[in-house]
Design a protein around this motif. Structure first.
Motif, PDB file in Angstrom:
ATOM      1  N   UNK A 102       0.850  -1.186   0.000  1.00  0.00           N
ATOM      2  CA  UNK A 102       0.000   0.000   0.000  1.00  0.00           C
ATOM      3  C   UNK A 102       0.888   1.239   0.000  1.00  0.00           C
ATOM      4  N   UNK A 103       0.284   2.348  -0.290  1.00  0.00           N
ATOM      5  CA  UNK A 103       1.020   3.618  -0.311  1.00  0.00           C
ATOM      6  C   UNK A 103       1.251   4.098   1.114  1.00  0.00           C
ATOM      7  N   UNK A 104       2.376   4.778   1.380  1.00  0.00           N
ATOM      8  CA  UNK A 104       2.688   5.239   2.727  1.00  0.00           C
ATOM      9  C   UNK A 104       1.614   6.126   3.338  1.00  0.00           C
ATOM     10  N   UNK A 105       0.814   6.800   2.477  1.00  0.00           N
ATOM     11  CA  UNK A 105      -0.188   7.705   3.003  1.00  0.00           C
ATOM     12  C   UNK A 105      -1.169   6.989   3.931  1.00  0.00           C
ATOM     13  N   UNK A 106      -1.332   5.683   3.724  1.00  0.00           N
ATOM     14  CA  UNK A 106      -2.279   4.925   4.544  1.00  0.00           C
ATOM     15  C   UNK A 106      -1.596   4.279   5.771  1.00  0.00           C
ATOM     16  N   UNK A 107      -0.290   4.539   5.968  1.00  0.00           N
ATOM     17  CA  UNK A 107       0.479   3.978   7.084  1.00  0.00           C
ATOM     18  C   UNK A 107       0.327   2.458   7.195  1.00  0.00           C
ATOM     19  N   UNK A 108       0.581   1.727   6.104  1.00  0.00           N
ATOM     20  CA  UNK A 108       0.386   0.269   6.126  1.00  0.00           C
ATOM     21  C   UNK A 108       1.314  -0.447   7.093  1.00  0.00           C
ATOM     22  N   UNK A 109       2.457   0.186   7.443  1.00  0.00           N
ATOM     23  CA  UNK A 109       3.389  -0.488   8.352  1.00  0.00           C
ATOM     24  C   UNK A 109       2.747  -0.717   9.728  1.00  0.00           C
ATOM     25  N   UNK A 110       1.806   0.135  10.101  1.00  0.00           N
ATOM     26  CA  UNK A 110       1.122  -0.051  11.377  1.00  0.00           C
ATOM     27  C   UNK A 110       0.212  -1.281  11.339  1.00  0.00           C
ATOM     28  N   UNK A 111      -0.437  -1.458  10.202  1.00  0.00           N
ATOM     29  CA  UNK A 111      -1.282  -2.663  10.050  1.00  0.00           C
ATOM     30  C   UNK A 111      -0.429  -3.923  10.120  1.00  0.00           C
ATOM     31  N   UNK A 112       0.706  -3.898   9.427  1.00  0.00           N
ATOM     32  CA  UNK A 112       1.595  -5.058   9.464  1.00  0.00           C
ATOM     33  C   UNK A 112       2.118  -5.331  10.853  1.00  0.00           C
ATOM     34  N   UNK A 113       2.554  -4.254  11.571  1.00  0.00           N
ATOM     35  CA  UNK A 113       3.076  -4.436  12.926  1.00  0.00           C
ATOM     36  C   UNK A 113       1.997  -4.985  13.862  1.00  0.00           C
ATOM     37  N   UNK A 114       0.782  -4.511  13.692  1.00  0.00           N
ATOM     38  CA  UNK A 114      -0.319  -4.994  14.525  1.00  0.00           C
ATOM     39  C   UNK A 114      -0.594  -6.471  14.256  1.00  0.00           C
ATOM     40  N   UNK A 115      -0.594  -6.866  12.982  1.00  0.00           N
ATOM     41  CA  UNK A 115      -0.859  -8.268  12.630  1.00  0.00           C
ATOM     42  C   UNK A 115       0.236  -9.182  13.169  1.00  0.00           C
ATOM     43  N   UNK A 116       1.493  -8.766  13.038  1.00  0.00           N
ATOM     44  CA  UNK A 116       2.599  -9.581  13.558  1.00  0.00           C
ATOM     45  C   UNK A 116       2.491  -9.702  15.078  1.00  0.00           C
ATOM     46  N   UNK A 117       2.174  -8.609  15.743  1.00  0.00           N
ATOM     47  CA  UNK A 117       2.057  -8.630  17.204  1.00  0.00           C
ATOM     48  C   UNK A 117       0.955  -9.579  17.662  1.00  0.00           C
ATOM     49  N   UNK A 118      -0.200  -9.494  17.011  1.00  0.00           N
ATOM     50  CA  UNK A 118      -1.290 -10.402  17.366  1.00  0.00           C
ATOM     51  C   UNK A 118      -0.889 -11.864  17.168  1.00  0.00           C
ATOM     52  N   UNK A 119      -0.196 -12.155  16.075  1.00  0.00           N
ATOM     53  CA  UNK A 119       0.234 -13.530  15.797  1.00  0.00           C
ATOM     54  C   UNK A 119       1.177 -14.030  16.890  1.00  0.00           C
ATOM     55  N   UNK A 120       2.151 -13.210  17.272  1.00  0.00           N
ATOM     56  CA  UNK A 120       3.121 -13.621  18.286  1.00  0.00           C
ATOM     57  C   UNK A 120       2.470 -13.778  19.655  1.00  0.00           C
ATOM     58  N   UNK A 121       1.549 -12.906  19.992  1.00  0.00           N
ATOM     59  CA  UNK A 121       0.870 -12.996  21.286  1.00  0.00           C
ATOM     60  C   UNK A 121       0.003 -14.255  21.361  1.00  0.00           C
ATOM     61  N   UNK A 122      -0.708 -14.561  20.273  1.00  0.00           N
ATOM     62  CA  UNK A 122      -1.528 -15.779  20.265  1.00  0.00           C
ATOM     63  C   UNK A 122      -0.649 -17.020  20.401  1.00  0.00           C
ATOM     64  N   UNK A 123       0.466 -17.028  19.684  1.00  0.00           N
ATOM     65  CA  UNK A 123       1.374 -18.171  19.800  1.00  0.00           C
ATOM     66  C   UNK A 123       1.901 -18.303  21.220  1.00  0.00           C
ATOM     67  N   UNK A 124       2.298 -17.196  21.829  1.00  0.00           N
ATOM     68  CA  UNK A 124       2.836 -17.246  23.188  1.00  0.00           C
ATOM     69  C   UNK A 124       1.794 -17.732  24.183  1.00  0.00           C
ATOM     70  N   UNK A 125       0.541 -17.384  23.953  1.00  0.00           N
ATOM     71  CA  UNK A 125      -0.525 -17.758  24.879  1.00  0.00           C
ATOM     72  C   UNK A 125      -0.888 -19.233  24.805  1.00  0.00           C
ATOM     73  N   UNK A 126      -0.730 -19.840  23.627  1.00  0.00           N
ATOM     74  CA  UNK A 126      -1.228 -21.200  23.441  1.00  0.00           C
ATOM     75  C   UNK A 126      -0.140 -22.250  23.216  1.00  0.00           C
ATOM     76  N   UNK A 127       0.956 -21.881  22.569  1.00  0.00           N
ATOM     77  CA  UNK A 127       1.998 -22.863  22.245  1.00  0.00           C
ATOM     78  C   UNK A 127       3.072 -22.842  23.332  1.00  0.00           C
ATOM     79  N   UNK A 128       3.358 -23.970  23.982  1.00  0.00           N
ATOM     80  CA  UNK A 128       4.412 -23.994  25.014  1.00  0.00           C
ATOM     81  C   UNK A 128       5.749 -23.532  24.430  1.00  0.00           C
ATOM     82  N   UNK A 129       6.385 -22.589  25.106  1.00  0.00           N
ATOM     83  CA  UNK A 129       7.637 -22.030  24.585  1.00  0.00           C
ATOM     84  C   UNK A 129       8.360 -21.310  25.707  1.00  0.00           C
ATOM     85  N   UNK A 130       9.692 -21.365  25.674  1.00  0.00           N
ATOM     86  CA  UNK A 130      10.471 -20.563  26.602  1.00  0.00           C
ATOM     87  C   UNK A 130      10.421 -19.107  26.153  1.00  0.00           C
ATOM     88  N   UNK A 131      10.707 -18.173  27.071  1.00  0.00           N
ATOM     89  CA  UNK A 131      10.695 -16.751  26.728  1.00  0.00           C
ATOM     90  C   UNK A 131      11.761 -16.438  25.680  1.00  0.00           C
TER      91      UNK A 131
END
Length: 539
Positions: free
Chosen positions: A118-147
């Motif tokens: 997307x064009x920078x005017x829409x700040x797509x990097x924020x959408x990407x950062x939010x999606x990555x964060x949600x993915x990592x948080x869900x994995x941390x909550x459900x998949x056994x893993x060391x910190x």
């Protein structure tokens, strides 16, 4: 056998899987997480498509919607593919370890790529950062893993987004826009997202370690309860160093004399080394004084389930099984021990060293020393012990007098059950059953199955004589008679063919009162031990 279970180096960067139970738990959690990512991402994609007509139709926005939508949908179905692969079969530890990393990074990098569509005017990097964060948080909550493992995977997941953001803003000719600013902002977001996910893993994995510590007995880690009776409970466990599957039997909620008998059981069984006797590895007490011992963990089927699920057995196979039981009893009797509870539920068929139809005699919990010392007077060996359908007359009338021939009577009843699919004597209550053992003449097995050889029938009926003097004198003598009874041998090929066919053949239909209860092999040992524990409690 777990892939890499005995050679895998433990590390904070590896999936925290130490045994079969944890492997199963990890696989289920990873599968669930990937499915959850798919459901949420696909739902978000549907919302995006649905609200597009109401948010404008500028050329930049239409271009963004198409490219970003394709990237989002591709990443979404990557999660679905990972879910399908993980749940498709039982995977080994190393495969699950790698799949966790690959699937998580593939999804995160998909979100990173989506942010560049997307064009920078829409700040797509924020959408990407939010999606990555949600993915990592869900994995941390459900998949056994060391910190540390979560932090490394999270950092790798965010890594492409920072330079991509810098490059995206650098390509825009806007003097008021500083390319370094958005990249730094994304970097800060990445640090916060990874820290949050790592903290979740730290807390959840820490709780997991506390539970694991509470479930440890010496060098053994308790995994799954597989049986419970009136005097104790049985767990599947694994040795901390050897990773060897083990059955742990604990004595709980009983009087001190029962604890003494339980300890004696371990010491007596540990003397026996015959390959057809279940092996005892270790014993001890928990920090709060509960006595336990570790024994060989078996997967297979008891003779009781064999007949109830597959009907009467061929004479050649019955001879093959009886010979192995005779071998185990001969060693026990020569050591001055009497089992006192030989029955189909206490004999298991399993596989050892690639050999099918290997017998294991279980639960010497009612064992009696032929010449018990006075120190064992608290063990209640004078009580009536055993299972009524398989008790010899002397075990009913004069329990202290039982000897090796008492076990041979029970072995004869077991052989009768294997050949005919029926008990020698049955009844609606204990008195009727015991009366049959004391006074009734057994019906000849050939009257129920004419194909049973006469010589084998004679040997079985000799074991069922009311007077022990009329039975074979020893287990060795019984084995010699079986070897010369003229029944064709049960070959290795026969055993292999039966087991291969049994995997694809449903259980035979039995009479309503004998309809079999299907149980997984992991529960066979526990069920057998539970029966014996209940019998002892009743006595």
């Amino acid at each position: 056998m777990l892939t890499g279970a005995t050679t895998r180096t433990q590390s904070f960067l590896r999936a925290p899987i130490a045994n079969e139970t944890e492997r199963t738990h990890f696989q289920r959690r990873l599968s669930f997480t990937l499915l959850l990512v798919f459901v949420l991402a696909f739902g978000f994609w549907l919302v995006t498509v649905g609200v597009h007509p109401f948010i404008g139709s500028g050329s930049i926005r239409v271009h963004f919607t198409r490219l970003m939508s394709i990237a989002q949908l591709a990443t979404t179905f990557a999660a679905l593919t990972g879910w399908a692969v993980v749940r498709s079969r039982k995977w080994g530890i190393d495969f699950l370890d790698a799949t966790d990393v690959i699937a998580t990074l593939a999804i995160c990098w998909g979100w990173d790529f989506m942010a560049t569509c997307d064009a920078p005017v829409w700040r797509p990097e924020l959408t990407g950062a939010l999606a990555v964060s949600y993915t990592l948080v869900m994995r941390a909550a459900f998949v056994p893993s060391t910190a540390l493992r979560t932090a490394v995977i999270g950092a790798a997941g965010f890594l492409p987004l920072v330079p991509a953001t810098h490059a995206m803003y650098s390509s825009v000719i806007q003097p008021e826009t500083r390319p370094l600013g958005p990249a730094v902002y994304v970097g800060i977001w990445a640090i916060l997202g990874v820290t949050c996910a790592s903290t979740i893993s730290y807390v959840i994995y820490g709780l997991h370690l506390e539970v694991r510590k509470a479930m440890r007995l010496g060098q053994y880690l308790l995994e799954t309860k597989i049986g419970e009776g009136g005097m104790g409970v049985v767990y599947r466990a694994s040795h901390a160093m050897l990773r060897r599957p083990t059955a742990i039997k604990l004595l709980t909620g009983t009087a001190s004399h029962a604890a003494e008998r339980f300890e004696r059981e371990v010491q007596l069984t540990a003397r026996l080394t015959h390959p057809n006797t279940i092996a005892v590895f270790d014993y001890g007490r928990t920090p709060d004084g509960v006595f336990y011992y570790a024994m060989e963990y078996l997967e297979g089927i008891t003779l009781d389930d064999l007949v109830r699920d597959h009907g009467p057995q061929p004479p050649s196979r019955v001879v093959h099984l009886m010979l192995q039981i005779c071998g185990a009893l001969e060693e026990a009797h020569d050591a001055g021990l009497v089992h006192r509870d030989i029955k189909p539920a206490n004999v298991m068929l399993t596989e050892r060293g690639g050999q099918k139809d290997v017998v294991k005699v279980l639960d010497f919990g009612l064992v009696k020393e032929s010449e018990a010392s006075s120190s064992l007077s608290t063990s209640s060996i004078n009580a009536v012990m055993g299972t009524p359908h398989f008790m010899a007359p002397e075990a009913i009338l004069d329990p202290p007098s039982v000897d090796g021939r008492t076990d041979l009577y029970a072995l004869g009843v077991t052989a009768y059950f294997l050949l005919t699919g029926e008990r020698v004597f049955d009844g609606s209550n204990l008195v009727e059953i015991c009366s049959g053992h004391l006074h009734q003449t057994p019906i000849a097995p050939s009257e129920k199955r004419p194909e049973i050889p006469k010589e084998l029938e004679r040997i079985v009926l000799a074991c069922l004589e009311k007077k022990r003097e009329d039975r074979p004198k020893t287990a060795g003598e019984l084995a010699d008679q079986l070897l010369t009874c003229g029944v064709a041998p049960w070959s290795r090929a026969d055993a292999r063919a039966w087991w291969d066919n049994a995997k694809n053949t449903p259980p035979v239909e039995q009479e309503p009162q004998r309809k079999p209860r299907r149980r997984s092999s992991a529960h066979m040992l526990g069920a057998t031990i539970t029966v014996a524990l209940d019998d002892r409690a009743a006595s």
